[in-house]
Write a protein that holds these residues in place. Structure first.
Motif, PDB file in Angstrom:
ATOM      1  N   SER A  85     -80.458  55.226  77.328  1.00  0.00           N
ATOM      2  CA  SER A  85     -80.444  56.327  76.357  1.00  0.00           C
ATOM      3  C   SER A  85     -79.049  56.523  75.776  1.00  0.00           C
ATOM      4  CB  SER A  85     -80.931  57.622  77.026  1.00  0.00           C
ATOM      5  OG  SER A  85     -82.219  57.446  77.582  1.00  0.00           O
ATOM      6  N   LEU A  86     -78.511  55.472  75.220  1.00  0.00           N
ATOM      7  CA  LEU A  86     -77.134  55.505  74.749  1.00  0.00           C
ATOM      8  C   LEU A  86     -76.933  56.503  73.620  1.00  0.00           C
ATOM      9  CD1 LEU A  86     -76.430  51.720  75.016  1.00  0.00           C
ATOM     10  CD2 LEU A  86     -75.075  53.512  76.101  1.00  0.00           C
ATOM     11  N   LYS A  87     -75.742  57.090  73.609  1.00  0.00           N
ATOM     12  CA  LYS A  87     -75.340  58.054  72.588  1.00  0.00           C
ATOM     13  C   LYS A  87     -74.094  57.516  71.892  1.00  0.00           C
ATOM     14  CE  LYS A  87     -76.693  61.697  75.844  1.00  0.00           C
ATOM     15  NZ  LYS A  87     -76.213  62.893  76.598  1.00  0.00           N
ATOM     16  N   PRO A  88     -73.842  57.981  70.673  1.00  0.00           N
ATOM     17  CA  PRO A  88     -72.624  57.515  69.989  1.00  0.00           C
ATOM     18  C   PRO A  88     -71.356  57.761  70.807  1.00  0.00           C
ATOM     19  CG  PRO A  88     -74.084  58.547  68.420  1.00  0.00           C
ATOM     20  CD  PRO A  88     -74.704  58.762  69.778  1.00  0.00           C
ATOM     21  N   GLU A  89     -71.331  58.839  71.575  1.00  0.00           N
ATOM     22  CA  GLU A  89     -70.145  59.131  72.386  1.00  0.00           C
ATOM     23  C   GLU A  89     -69.987  58.194  73.579  1.00  0.00           C
ATOM     24  OE1 GLU A  89     -72.566  61.255  71.498  1.00  0.00           O
ATOM     25  OE2 GLU A  89     -73.032  62.696  73.113  1.00  0.00           O
ATOM     26  N   ASP A  90     -70.957  57.310  73.819  1.00  0.00           N
ATOM     27  CA  ASP A  90     -70.822  56.285  74.848  1.00  0.00           C
ATOM     28  C   ASP A  90     -70.077  55.060  74.330  1.00  0.00           C
ATOM     29  OD1 ASP A  90     -74.163  57.054  75.901  1.00  0.00           O
ATOM     30  OD2 ASP A  90     -72.296  57.667  76.886  1.00  0.00           O
ATOM     31  N   THR A  91     -69.757  55.034  73.040  1.00  0.00           N
ATOM     32  CA  THR A  91     -69.006  53.931  72.468  1.00  0.00           C
ATOM     33  C   THR A  91     -67.653  53.810  73.149  1.00  0.00           C
ATOM     34  OG1 THR A  91     -70.088  54.064  70.314  1.00  0.00           O
ATOM     35  CG2 THR A  91     -67.889  53.069  70.383  1.00  0.00           C
ATOM     36  N   ALA A  92     -67.364  52.617  73.693  1.00  0.00           N
ATOM     37  CA  ALA A  92     -66.129  52.409  74.445  1.00  0.00           C
ATOM     38  C   ALA A  92     -66.048  50.949  74.871  1.00  0.00           C
ATOM     39  CB  ALA A  92     -66.099  53.303  75.689  1.00  0.00           C
ATOM     40  N   VAL A  93     -64.878  50.582  75.377  1.00  0.00           N
ATOM     41  CA  VAL A  93     -64.732  49.317  76.099  1.00  0.00           C
ATOM     42  C   VAL A  93     -65.021  49.608  77.565  1.00  0.00           C
ATOM     43  CG1 VAL A  93     -63.169  47.485  76.807  1.00  0.00           C
ATOM     44  CG2 VAL A  93     -63.046  48.396  74.466  1.00  0.00           C
ATOM     45  N   TYR A  94     -65.981  48.895  78.118  1.00  0.00           N
ATOM     46  CA  TYR A  94     -66.378  49.079  79.509  1.00  0.00           C
ATOM     47  C   TYR A  94     -65.751  47.974  80.353  1.00  0.00           C
ATOM     48  CZ  TYR A  94     -69.721  52.652  78.152  1.00  0.00           C
ATOM     49  OH  TYR A  94     -70.287  53.818  77.676  1.00  0.00           O
ATOM     50  N   SER A  95     -65.028  48.381  81.396  1.00  0.00           N
ATOM     51  CA  SER A  95     -64.314  47.431  82.238  1.00  0.00           C
ATOM     52  C   SER A  95     -64.795  47.524  83.681  1.00  0.00           C
ATOM     53  CB  SER A  95     -62.814  47.707  82.203  1.00  0.00           C
ATOM     54  OG  SER A  95     -62.291  47.535  80.906  1.00  0.00           O
ATOM     55  N   CYS A  96     -64.923  46.360  84.281  1.00  0.00           N
ATOM     56  CA  CYS A  96     -65.291  46.251  85.692  1.00  0.00           C
ATOM     57  C   CYS A  96     -64.021  46.132  86.517  1.00  0.00           C
ATOM     58  CB  CYS A  96     -66.171  45.018  85.867  1.00  0.00           C
ATOM     59  SG  CYS A  96     -66.696  44.684  87.548  1.00  0.00           S
ATOM     60  N   VAL A  97     -63.945  46.872  87.622  1.00  0.00           N
ATOM     61  CA  VAL A  97     -62.736  46.889  88.448  1.00  0.00           C
ATOM     62  C   VAL A  97     -63.131  46.798  89.913  1.00  0.00           C
ATOM     63  CG1 VAL A  97     -61.558  48.300  86.724  1.00  0.00           C
ATOM     64  CG2 VAL A  97     -62.667  49.397  88.652  1.00  0.00           C
ATOM     65  N   ALA A  98     -62.155  46.436  90.756  1.00  0.00           N
ATOM     66  CA  ALA A  98     -62.466  46.274  92.177  1.00  0.00           C
ATOM     67  C   ALA A  98     -61.250  46.534  93.051  1.00  0.00           C
ATOM     68  CB  ALA A  98     -62.986  44.858  92.434  1.00  0.00           C
ATOM     69  N   GLU A  99     -61.556  46.936  94.297  1.00  0.00           N
ATOM     70  CA  GLU A  99     -60.518  47.024  95.316  1.00  0.00           C
ATOM     71  C   GLU A  99     -61.198  46.926  96.679  1.00  0.00           C
ATOM     72  OE1 GLU A  99     -59.060  49.392  97.600  1.00  0.00           O
ATOM     73  OE2 GLU A  99     -60.683  50.861  97.586  1.00  0.00           O
ATOM     74  N   SER A 100     -60.406  46.554  97.704  1.00  0.00           N
ATOM     75  CA  SER A 100     -61.023  46.363  99.021  1.00  0.00           C
ATOM     76  C   SER A 100     -60.082  46.720 100.160  1.00  0.00           C
ATOM     77  CB  SER A 100     -61.494  44.913  99.187  1.00  0.00           C
ATOM     78  OG  SER A 100     -60.390  44.025  99.126  1.00  0.00           O
ATOM     79  N   ASP A 101     -59.020  47.468  99.871  1.00  0.00           N
ATOM     80  CA  ASP A 101     -58.060  47.822 100.918  1.00  0.00           C
ATOM     81  C   ASP A 101     -58.669  48.862 101.865  1.00  0.00           C
ATOM     82  OD1 ASP A 101     -55.905  48.635 102.471  1.00  0.00           O
ATOM     83  OD2 ASP A 101     -54.481  48.438 100.799  1.00  0.00           O
ATOM     84  N   PRO A 102     -58.837  48.527 103.154  1.00  0.00           N
ATOM     85  CA  PRO A 102     -59.449  49.484 104.090  1.00  0.00           C
ATOM     86  C   PRO A 102     -58.633  50.767 104.253  1.00  0.00           C
ATOM     87  CG  PRO A 102     -58.568  47.592 105.261  1.00  0.00           C
ATOM     88  CD  PRO A 102     -58.502  47.260 103.807  1.00  0.00           C
TER      89      PRO A 102
END
Length: 127
Positions: A85-102
């Motif tokens: 159900s996308l809206k115009p305000e969802d317009t953006a660059v979407y980035s995937c990120v990660a971390e694993s430090d316990p």
């Protein structure tokens, strides 16, 4: 070397839905915390959601909860963000990120220091 590769972005109409994918390489996927951020033009980067892949615990920003479910597939080392159900305000660059430090496990998902970033994928929603 850790590498995150996003795909699935594009130009769509308001109300449309699709899935963003993030393939993670060189990372202990089954013990990590993978998240999606987005940045709209002229705005600050915003955390969207996170998944702890060991037990599929998820958290969401209030702005997208129930619309953008996140999921992971440890066999494929891939995290998905279903954008509904996308809206115009969802317009953006979407980035995937990660971390694993316990040492970061006491921090809320939104506060984690995500050290690995993908190149981002553009999502443009027109009204």
């Amino acid at each position: 070397q850790v590498q995150l590769v996003e795909s699935g972005g594009g130009a769509v109409q308001a109300g449309d839905s699709f899935t963003l994918s993030c393939v993670v390489h060189g990372f202990m996927f089954e013990y990590g915390l993978i998240a999606w951020f987005r940045q709209a033009p002229g705005k600050e980067r915003e955390w969207v959601s996170s998944v702890a892949t060991a037990h599929n615990t998820t958290e969401y920003a209030d702005s997208v909860e129930d619309r953008f479910p996140i999921s992971s597939d440890s066999v494929k080392s891939t995290v998905y963000l279903r954008v509904n159900s996308l809206k115009p305000e969802d317009t953006a660059v979407y980035s995937c990120v990660a971390e694993s430090d316990p040492r970061n496990r006491q921090l809320a998902f939104v506060c984690r220091p995500y050290v690995y970033w993908g190149q981002g994928t553009q999502v443009t929603v027109s009204s």
